[in-house]
Design a protein around this motif. Structure first.
Motif, PDB file in Angstrom:
ATOM      1  N   VAL A  81     -73.560  70.501  10.361  1.00  0.00           N
ATOM      2  CA  VAL A  81     -73.620  71.395   9.407  1.00  0.00           C
ATOM      3  C   VAL A  81     -72.190  72.127   9.055  1.00  0.00           C
ATOM      4  O   VAL A  81     -70.976  71.556   9.574  1.00  0.00           O
ATOM      5  N   GLU A  82     -72.758  71.756   7.663  1.00  0.00           N
ATOM      6  CA  GLU A  82     -71.227  72.465   6.687  1.00  0.00           C
ATOM      7  C   GLU A  82     -70.835  73.649   6.172  1.00  0.00           C
ATOM      8  O   GLU A  82     -71.964  74.309   5.844  1.00  0.00           O
ATOM      9  N   SER A  83     -70.096  74.333   6.150  1.00  0.00           N
ATOM     10  CA  SER A  83     -69.339  74.895   5.543  1.00  0.00           C
ATOM     11  C   SER A  83     -68.091  75.448   5.186  1.00  0.00           C
ATOM     12  O   SER A  83     -67.025  74.010   4.931  1.00  0.00           O
ATOM     13  N   ASN A  84     -67.687  76.590   4.864  1.00  0.00           N
ATOM     14  CA  ASN A  84     -66.577  76.352   3.648  1.00  0.00           C
ATOM     15  C   ASN A  84     -65.637  77.858   3.897  1.00  0.00           C
ATOM     16  O   ASN A  84     -65.865  78.478   4.608  1.00  0.00           O
ATOM     17  N   LEU A  85     -64.399  77.691   4.584  1.00  0.00           N
ATOM     18  CA  LEU A  85     -63.367  79.062   5.369  1.00  0.00           C
ATOM     19  C   LEU A  85     -63.792  79.927   3.799  1.00  0.00           C
ATOM     20  O   LEU A  85     -63.563  81.152   4.584  1.00  0.00           O
ATOM     21  N   ASP A  86     -64.248  80.144   2.665  1.00  0.00           N
ATOM     22  CA  ASP A  86     -63.585  80.926   2.119  1.00  0.00           C
ATOM     23  C   ASP A  86     -65.037  81.759   1.505  1.00  0.00           C
ATOM     24  O   ASP A  86     -65.422  82.747   1.176  1.00  0.00           O
ATOM     25  N   LYS A  87     -66.129  80.688   2.339  1.00  0.00           N
ATOM     26  CA  LYS A  87     -67.941  81.280   1.630  1.00  0.00           C
ATOM     27  C   LYS A  87     -68.532  81.411   3.257  1.00  0.00           C
ATOM     28  O   LYS A  87     -69.359  81.781   3.172  1.00  0.00           O
ATOM     29  N   LEU A  88     -67.822  82.047   4.468  1.00  0.00           N
ATOM     30  CA  LEU A  88     -68.379  82.330   5.885  1.00  0.00           C
ATOM     31  C   LEU A  88     -69.024  83.500   5.192  1.00  0.00           C
ATOM     32  O   LEU A  88     -67.743  84.568   5.064  1.00  0.00           O
ATOM     33  N   ASN A  89     -69.858  83.737   6.221  1.00  0.00           N
ATOM     34  CA  ASN A  89     -70.696  84.938   5.809  1.00  0.00           C
ATOM     35  C   ASN A  89     -71.746  85.037   6.761  1.00  0.00           C
ATOM     36  O   ASN A  89     -72.649  84.056   7.557  1.00  0.00           O
ATOM     37  N   ALA A 106     -64.753  85.183  12.877  1.00  0.00           N
ATOM     38  CA  ALA A 106     -64.685  86.626  13.065  1.00  0.00           C
ATOM     39  C   ALA A 106     -62.705  86.371  13.372  1.00  0.00           C
ATOM     40  O   ALA A 106     -61.999  86.864  13.288  1.00  0.00           O
ATOM     41  N   LEU A 107     -62.418  84.840  13.274  1.00  0.00           N
ATOM     42  CA  LEU A 107     -60.627  84.525  14.114  1.00  0.00           C
ATOM     43  C   LEU A 107     -60.158  84.686  12.347  1.00  0.00           C
ATOM     44  O   LEU A 107     -59.249  85.047  11.784  1.00  0.00           O
ATOM     45  N   VAL A 108     -60.640  84.697  11.335  1.00  0.00           N
ATOM     46  CA  VAL A 108     -60.567  84.147  10.027  1.00  0.00           C
ATOM     47  C   VAL A 108     -60.495  85.834   9.079  1.00  0.00           C
ATOM     48  O   VAL A 108     -59.870  86.122   8.555  1.00  0.00           O
TER      49      VAL A 108
END
Length: 390
Positions: A81-89, A106-108
């Motif tokens: 599963v891939e995601s992006n730190l700028d688009k975590l929702n 939560a950490l971001v």
């Protein structure tokens, strides 16, 4: 967990990472599941709990990336599963990946924008899922510890416990308290954790099970449960409604002496929910006092009383859990209770080591006689909390 078995699980995790991502990880971190010895549904009521970290663990192997991409893999599921730190929702994170990616989200939240790099994560575990042993917190705490180090955030363990709880509440959608994550991060070998969920103070209390030739058996009924379903949430709402009607901020403010007044203020169902939490808080304190004064064998009656309260007042047991408890008691356990959020999962039994075979065989026979799926019965011991493995 023996050093050999632990090293085997860590090696399994690092080898799995290498197969999935084609490169060796920067390191491996692990966190244990937990058994709650006593103190159920007290944590989100600012009460007391007494869990142990157990000798079954989740390992996360991880490697920093040079971009903002997060990739997660699990040996229990296919695919990455891939995601992006700028688009975590939170609303977009689903399924098993919601747990590790929820921790990242939560950490971001408190990190300076654009300062964090992507990470590849691979998960392996021998914590049974859905059994009430907090496999979810083991994932959250292992990932939190790994990302805290890789991202150089410098957060302490109590802060990481709150990160794991935030991920579970906001991303997974389970309205749990902080007990599971605290046990996974703060556990010690042969010790229980007396946790004050209001102040978040935690005291490590020696168990002395080995010296007393006692052990804990887990009876996994193999009836899976989920904290994200309605039963858990409805119990939490009942507790909040009861506190409001009693004019207190949480049920922690009430003691057994307040129950007669509560019986006159609350409807029957809400009163029963409140009575469980109030008496369970007292049972935690009484259990620890008895452990210190009389030794671990004295804990048994409090386990029995706890199960009766969860069965009758909080109504979160099941026929399988009730049979696991009654069979364990009938075949020699000093005490037994369901453990975890309820509606399935596992029970625990405090047994003399010499009685373990008789208790296990008796439980198996009673389950077969009732026509239930054969349970998994295995010993657990109090283990170390989350740590870097290599």
């Amino acid at each position: 967990m023996s050093g050999f078995l632990r090293e085997g699980l860590v090696r399994q995790g690092t080898d799995y990472f290498t197969r999935e991502f084609g490169v060796a990880p920067d390191g491996a971190w692990s966190a244990p599941g937990r058994v709650n010895v006593i103190g159920e549904h007290t944590d989100y009521n600012d009460g007391f709990a007494f869990p142990i970290a157990i000798d079954k663990r989740t390992v996360v192997a991880a490697r920093s990336r040079g971009d903002r991409i997060l990739r997660v893999a699990s040996s229990a599921f296919s695919g990455v599963v891939e995601s992006n730190l700028d688009k975590l929702n939170p609303e977009d994170l689903k399924g098993w990946a919601a747990y590790p990616l929820g921790v990242a989200w939560a950490l971001v939240q408190d990190a300076p924008a654009g300062t964090l790099t992507g990470v590849d994560l691979a998960l392996s575990s021998d914590v049974p899922a859905g059994a009430g042993l907090s496999s979810s917190a083991a994932v959250e705490c292992a990932v939190a510890l790994a990302l805290n180090e890789l991202w150089k955030l410098g957060l302490g363990r109590q802060a990481l416990a709150r990160i794991g709880q935030l991920a579970e509440n906001r991303v997974v959608g389970a309205p749990t308290g902080i007990m599971d994550q605290s046990a996974s991060l703060l556990g010690e070998p042969d010790h229980g954790l007396l946790l004050d969920c209001q102040s978040l103070q935690a005291e490590s209390v020696p168990l002395g099970f080995a010296a007393a030739e006692l052990g804990l058996l887990v009876i996994d009924t193999r009836t899976s449960h989920s904290h994200a379903d309605g039963g858990y949430a409805s119990r939490r709402r009942s507790c909040e409604d009861g506190a409001k009607a009693m004019g207190v901020s949480s049920l922690r403010a009430l003691g057994p002496e307040d129950l007669p007044r509560a019986a006159g203020v609350l409807d029957g169902e809400t009163f029963r929910r409140v009575r469980h939490v109030v008496t369970e808080n007292q049972r935690v304190l009484d259990t620890v006092a008895a452990l210190r004064a009389e030794g671990p064998a004295a804990v048994g009656p409090f386990l029995n009383a706890s199960h009766a309260s969860m069965r009758d007042d909080f109504e979160i047991s099941t026929p399988e859990l009730d049979l696991a408890v009654s069979a364990a008691q009938a075949f020699g356990a000093l005490g037994a209770r369901m453990t975890g959020g309820g509606f399935g999962g596992a029970a625990i039994a405090l047994v003399r080591n010499s009685d373990t075979p008789r208790v296990k065989d008796g439980i198996a026979r009673e389950f077969a006689r009732a026509g239930f799926t054969a349970p998994r019965v295995f010993p657990v011991s109090a283990s170390a909390g989350a740590r870097r493995e290599e």
